[in-house]
Design a protein around this motif. Structure first.
Motif, PDB file in Angstrom:
ATOM      1  N   LEU A  27       0.857  -1.428  -0.276  1.00 28.42           N
ATOM      2  CA  LEU A  27       0.107   0.360   0.160  1.00 28.42           C
ATOM      3  C   LEU A  27       0.540   1.006   0.481  1.00 28.42           C
ATOM      4  N   VAL A 104     -12.725   6.903  -3.028  1.00 29.04           N
ATOM      5  CA  VAL A 104     -11.580   6.666  -3.695  1.00 29.04           C
ATOM      6  C   VAL A 104     -10.801   8.284  -3.340  1.00 29.04           C
ATOM      7  N   GLU A 111      -8.662   3.182   1.054  1.00 29.90           N
ATOM      8  CA  GLU A 111      -7.597   1.516   0.590  1.00 29.90           C
ATOM      9  C   GLU A 111      -7.035   0.655   1.959  1.00 29.90           C
ATOM     10  N   TRP A 112      -7.294   1.903   3.102  1.00 29.05           N
ATOM     11  CA  TRP A 112      -5.804   1.028   4.203  1.00 29.05           C
ATOM     12  C   TRP A 112      -7.239   0.396   5.260  1.00 29.05           C
TER      13      TRP A 112
END
Length: 112
Positions: A27, A104, A111-112
């Motif tokens: 990531l 997003v 996404e974390w």
């Protein structure tokens, strides 16, 4: 340490933790690429270096014990706990605030 003590369950748990760290590094690299950040040019802050050094010293001290049965995996777990607890707290706080359902575009870190 867990392997030296014959702690198969501990080895499995640390393997899972290591996999999670690897996923997080992916990531980090993805965000850096997206935002055009050269990670080779990023310097860790003194507090980060101190914490990493502290964790490494705990691991080295435990591993260096002449009697492996005296090594305490719990000491390493305790050294890592603040980092893991902070991530869990931040993630839960963001989720409770509704950021987990964001796109997003609405939240760059979803996404974390």
């Amino acid at each position: 340490l867990a392997a030296a003590k014959g702690d198969a369950e501990g080895v499995k748990k640390f393997a899972t933790l290591a996999e999670g760290v690897q996923e997080e590094l992916v990531l980090h690299k993805g965000y850096a690429a997206k935002w055009q950040v050269d990670l080779g040019q990023v310097a860790a802050q003194p507090t980060t270096l101190e914490y990493v050094g502290f964790v490494q010293n705990i691991a080295k001290e435990e591993q260096a014990k002449s009697d492996p049965t005296q090594a305490k995996i719990s000491h390493l777990c305790a050294a890592l706990a603040p980092c893991m607890r902070l991530y869990a707290y931040l993630g839960k706080t963001l989720e409770d605030a509704g950021y987990g359902a964001a796109s997003v575009e609405e939240n760059a870190y979803v996404e974390w």
